[in-house]
Design an enzyme around this catalytic site. Sequence first.
Site, short mmCIF file in Angstrom:
data_model
loop_
_atom_site.label_atom_id
_atom_site.label_comp_id
_atom_site.label_asym_id
_atom_site.label_seq_id
_atom_site.Cartn_x
_atom_site.Cartn_y
_atom_site.Cartn_z
N GLY A 1 0.81 -1.21 0.00
CA GLY A 1 0.00 0.00 0.00
C GLY A 1 0.84 1.26 0.00
O GLY A 1 0.47 2.27 -0.61
N ASP A 2 1.97 1.23 0.69
CA ASP A 2 2.87 2.38 0.72
C ASP A 2 3.62 2.53 -0.60
O ASP A 2 3.66 3.62 -1.19
CB ASP A 2 3.88 2.23 1.86
CG ASP A 2 3.26 2.44 3.23
OD1 ASP A 2 2.28 3.20 3.32
OD2 ASP A 2 3.76 1.85 4.19
N ILE A 3 4.25 1.45 -1.04
CA ILE A 3 5.07 1.53 -2.25
C ILE A 3 4.19 1.84 -3.46
O ILE A 3 4.56 2.64 -4.33
CB ILE A 3 5.83 0.21 -2.48
CG1 ILE A 3 6.75 -0.09 -1.30
CG2 ILE A 3 6.63 0.28 -3.79
CD1 ILE A 3 7.86 0.91 -1.11
N ALA B 1 3.29 5.43 -3.39
CA ALA B 1 4.49 6.22 -3.69
C ALA B 1 4.79 6.25 -5.19
O ALA B 1 5.15 7.29 -5.74
CB ALA B 1 5.69 5.65 -2.93
#
Length: 401
Positions: A175-177, A180
């Site tokens: 979810g973060d990558i 990003a």
Amino acid sequence: MGRPLDGVRVLALEQMQALPYATQLLARLGADVVKVEPPRGGDSGRASLPAMTDPQGRRVGATFLRNNLGKRSICVDLKDPRGRDLVLRLAPRFDVVAENSKAGAMRRLGLGYDDIAAVHPAAIYVSVSGFGNTVPTPYGDRPAFAPIVEAMSGVYEMKRTGDRPPTVAPVGALGDIGAALYAAIGVLAALRHREATGRGQYVDIAMLDAVIAMTDIVTNLWSMGLRGGQLGPLILHGFRAKDGWFVLQVAREQHFARLVELIGHPEWAADPRFATRQGWVAHLEDVLRPAIEGWAAGLTKAQACQAMGAAGIPAGPCLGAEEVVADEHVAARDMLVSVPRTDGVAQPVLVPGDPVRMSAVPRADETRPPWLGEHTSEVLSTELGLTSAEIQTLRSAGVVA
């Protein structure tokens, strides 16, 4: 020869990973990234575990270490009006202002898009949040981390079996990558748009949107009739070799013919049981798996995959962390960066390298993540012309650190 984003400047009001990974990508492409951290404790990623200590004995966690190469750090208290004013004065010096607080938090602090655009109309303003800032959503007030939006994307339920609980964060912070990557793409597109029009704009990234895009098979295959985690009629499974497991993908008839010939059963290519791809799946466990694993029983997973690859069949070994670290491809592509520890531990911290390779741009040397507030005085004096006495007054008041 310079890098593509040389001269581009990013002011990043960021924490943890969803935005820091994006700005690290921009830094690797040449952008000057100034990271704004709270004076007390800094980016919350610094408090993650495992951790090392910096030269001042402060904890620096793994999340921070792998997402902040090549940046500068200043400490400013955004909740203090004087700190907010410092950011508003800094903003016109930067091309991009980026934040990843809970939706609406920057607006309430007086640092939302409208506030930045009022002092810097050409600014590109980037927000990364769980559920976005610009479109009404029933989830707008909820906090979110990567596993939360991963669960909401449907991929956990798709992969869950029986009555077992879901496997949480199976690939790290997808979810973060994912968020990003889309944030970085949005910045690059907005920079190009500004070159053509002279106008800045708001780039709004929702982590849930990003994960739904990256887990495309969940909704797409459901819409085409597949249920219960089905991936369609193909061989996409793990098989046992002498020393571990390897994964094999066979989705075309020519690959199936090569597979059965390799494992010693070329006649199966004409066998009515395997005349359709559905037949491959129907007879996977009773016929194909025993034959494949019988063939691989005397081979290492690497040898099995080498033989598969030589036959034109896609296959890859399931590697443990220590095997990835020692992998020849990883070394050849410079995909691990060693960050020396500053607390007496000999083993350096390993951080994934830059996967973007460009034929006309040399790869830059990586620089370590910044210590907390390491560049506060430098940035405030250079960018705003503050004197040492003025900075010390702000420091004494806790506005900067």
